[in-house]
Write an enzyme that holds these catalytic residues in place. Sequence first.
Site, PDB file in Angstrom:
ATOM      1  N   GLY A  33     -72.419  10.416  37.744  1.00 14.29           N
ATOM      2  CA  GLY A  33     -71.715  10.646  39.002  1.00 14.29           C
ATOM      3  C   GLY A  33     -71.187   9.395  39.691  1.00 14.29           C
ATOM      4  N   GLU A  80     -75.246   4.787  43.482  1.00 14.28           N
ATOM      5  CA  GLU A  80     -75.384   6.248  43.408  1.00 14.28           C
ATOM      6  C   GLU A  80     -74.152   6.943  43.968  1.00 14.28           C
ATOM      7  OE1 GLU A  80     -76.552   8.641  42.204  1.00 14.28           O
ATOM      8  OE2 GLU A  80     -78.687   8.942  42.369  1.00 14.28           O
ATOM      9  N   ASP A  81     -73.887   8.150  43.493  1.00 14.08           N
ATOM     10  CA  ASP A  81     -72.832   8.940  44.131  1.00 14.08           C
ATOM     11  C   ASP A  81     -73.367   9.678  45.352  1.00 14.08           C
ATOM     12  OD1 ASP A  81     -74.375  10.585  42.512  1.00 14.08           O
ATOM     13  OD2 ASP A  81     -72.706  11.820  41.847  1.00 14.08           O
ATOM     14  N   ASP A 141     -79.644  12.929  47.904  1.00 18.26           N
ATOM     15  CA  ASP A 141     -79.841  14.288  48.422  1.00 18.26           C
ATOM     16  C   ASP A 141     -81.320  14.426  48.803  1.00 18.26           C
ATOM     17  OD1 ASP A 141     -79.758  17.106  48.661  1.00 18.26           O
ATOM     18  OD2 ASP A 141     -78.186  17.251  47.176  1.00 18.26           O
ATOM     19  N   LYS A 153     -76.928  12.694  52.140  1.00 24.27           N
ATOM     20  CA  LYS A 153     -77.130  14.015  52.738  1.00 24.27           C
ATOM     21  C   LYS A 153     -78.535  14.031  53.345  1.00 24.27           C
ATOM     22  CE  LYS A 153     -75.287  17.769  50.294  1.00 24.27           C
ATOM     23  NZ  LYS A 153     -75.452  18.874  49.317  1.00 24.27           N
ATOM     24  N   PHE A 155     -72.217  22.008  49.529  1.00 23.49           N
ATOM     25  CA  PHE A 155     -72.159  21.641  48.112  1.00 23.49           C
ATOM     26  C   PHE A 155     -70.817  20.985  47.827  1.00 23.49           C
ATOM     27  CE2 PHE A 155     -74.042  21.497  44.071  1.00 23.49           C
ATOM     28  CZ  PHE A 155     -72.982  21.443  43.184  1.00 23.49           C
ATOM     29  N   VAL A 156     -70.864  19.660  47.636  1.00 20.58           N
ATOM     30  CA  VAL A 156     -69.628  18.902  47.474  1.00 20.58           C
ATOM     31  C   VAL A 156     -69.423  18.468  46.022  1.00 20.58           C
ATOM     32  CG1 VAL A 156     -69.488  18.067  49.849  1.00 20.58           C
ATOM     33  CG2 VAL A 156     -70.811  16.756  48.168  1.00 20.58           C
ATOM     34  N   ASP A 159     -70.163  16.529  40.460  1.00 24.84           N
ATOM     35  CA  ASP A 159     -69.781  17.655  39.607  1.00 24.84           C
ATOM     36  C   ASP A 159     -70.410  18.969  40.028  1.00 24.84           C
ATOM     37  OD1 ASP A 159     -72.481  16.887  38.714  1.00 24.84           O
ATOM     38  OD2 ASP A 159     -72.133  18.323  37.091  1.00 24.84           O
ATOM     39  N   ARG A 177     -65.458  16.375  38.555  1.00 17.33           N
ATOM     40  CA  ARG A 177     -65.689  14.939  38.777  1.00 17.33           C
ATOM     41  C   ARG A 177     -64.358  14.207  38.948  1.00 17.33           C
ATOM     42  NH1 ARG A 177     -71.161  13.814  37.299  1.00 17.33           N
ATOM     43  NH2 ARG A 177     -71.939  15.043  35.564  1.00 17.33           N
TER      44      ARG A 177
HETATM   45  C1  PRP Z   1     -77.137  13.925  40.990  1.00 18.30           C
HETATM   46  C2  PRP Z   1     -76.550  12.730  41.688  1.00 18.30           C
HETATM   47  C3  PRP Z   1     -77.770  11.912  42.029  1.00 18.30           C
HETATM   48  C4  PRP Z   1     -78.849  12.953  42.250  1.00 18.30           C
HETATM   49  C5  PRP Z   1     -79.113  13.112  43.723  1.00 18.30           C
HETATM   50  O1  PRP Z   1     -77.348  13.559  39.657  1.00 18.30           O
HETATM   51  O2  PRP Z   1     -75.666  12.033  40.844  1.00 18.30           O
HETATM   52  O3  PRP Z   1     -78.154  11.053  40.975  1.00 18.30           O
HETATM   53  O4  PRP Z   1     -78.359  14.155  41.666  1.00 18.30           O
HETATM   54  O5  PRP Z   1     -80.039  14.099  44.000  1.00 18.30           O
HETATM   55  P1  PRP Z   1     -81.496  13.861  44.583  1.00 18.30           P
HETATM   56  O6  PRP Z   1     -81.414  12.863  45.700  1.00 18.30           O
HETATM   57  O7  PRP Z   1     -81.886  15.246  45.088  1.00 18.30           O
HETATM   58  O8  PRP Z   1     -82.395  13.424  43.483  1.00 18.30           O
HETATM   59  P2  PRP Z   1     -77.246  14.520  38.380  1.00 18.30           P
HETATM   60  O9  PRP Z   1     -78.607  14.656  37.803  1.00 18.30           O
HETATM   61  O10 PRP Z   1     -76.532  15.775  38.751  1.00 18.30           O
HETATM   62  O11 PRP Z   1     -76.437  13.668  37.328  1.00 18.30           O
HETATM   63  P3  PRP Z   1     -74.913  13.220  37.304  1.00 18.30           P
HETATM   64  O12 PRP Z   1     -74.842  11.918  38.069  1.00 18.30           O
HETATM   65  O13 PRP Z   1     -74.637  13.044  35.845  1.00 18.30           O
HETATM   66  O14 PRP Z   1     -74.062  14.288  37.938  1.00 18.30           O
END
Ligand code: PRP
Length: 189
Positions: free
Chosen positions: A53, A107-108, A111, A139, A161-162, A168, A174
């Site tokens: 991400g 990080e993207d 959460d 968030k 949900f963004v 993604d 993405r």
């Molecule tokens: C997503 C996002 C962060 C994480 C945040 O990763 O990229 O890494 O979730 O969530 P949290 O704070 O609740 O842990 P994902 O596992 O979807 O992988 P991606 O980056 O490949 O989309």
Amino acid sequence: MSFEIKSMTNINEGIEEILITHEELIKRIEEVGKEISKDYVGKNPLLIALLKGSVPFLSELLNSIYIPMEYECVKVSSYCGTKSTGCVTIEGLNKLSIENRNLIIIEDIVDSGLTIQKTIEALNEYHPASIEVATLLDKPSMRQIENIHPKYICFKIPNKFVVGFGLDFNQQFRNLPYVGVLKPTMYME
Ligand code: PRP
């Protein structure tokens, strides 16, 4: 768990609302890149980007960091569909030279905070000089791990949900140039 993506000829059709425009993203990321540059003068920071991400955010951030630096990418996974699975896996850390380095996790989105907590724990095993977090989105209303406070936050967002700019839904969206709210019809039957 797998989700069926509704058929679309243009991914913009799946978006209910644009939350952060491309222009707003670029402007704010540039500010954060300059802030990092000032804070890390003489420290040769090592940016650790969490795949997948964070790729568009990392890519844009690099344009405005003007000090010597390096970056690496590791694969971290914690989600399936729209729900956190609660389990986090990190690949590739053992191949990096982290000891005594000033790390910035890229990080993207933060959460629940679980991914960042587990990543910091894993990085600390390799004795870095320091660890900070730079995230495109935060968030805070979803936080389960209370002591997670990223030093660099581009945008705080509400509990929606963004997708887009790296974020993604089931690996799709993405490639949107902005951050948008997904239409519920995209993931509901
Ligand atoms: C997503 C996002 C962060 C994480 C945040 O990763 O990229 O890494 O979730 O969530 P949290 O704070 O609740 O842990 P994902 O596992 O979807 O992988 P991606 O980056 O490949 O989309």
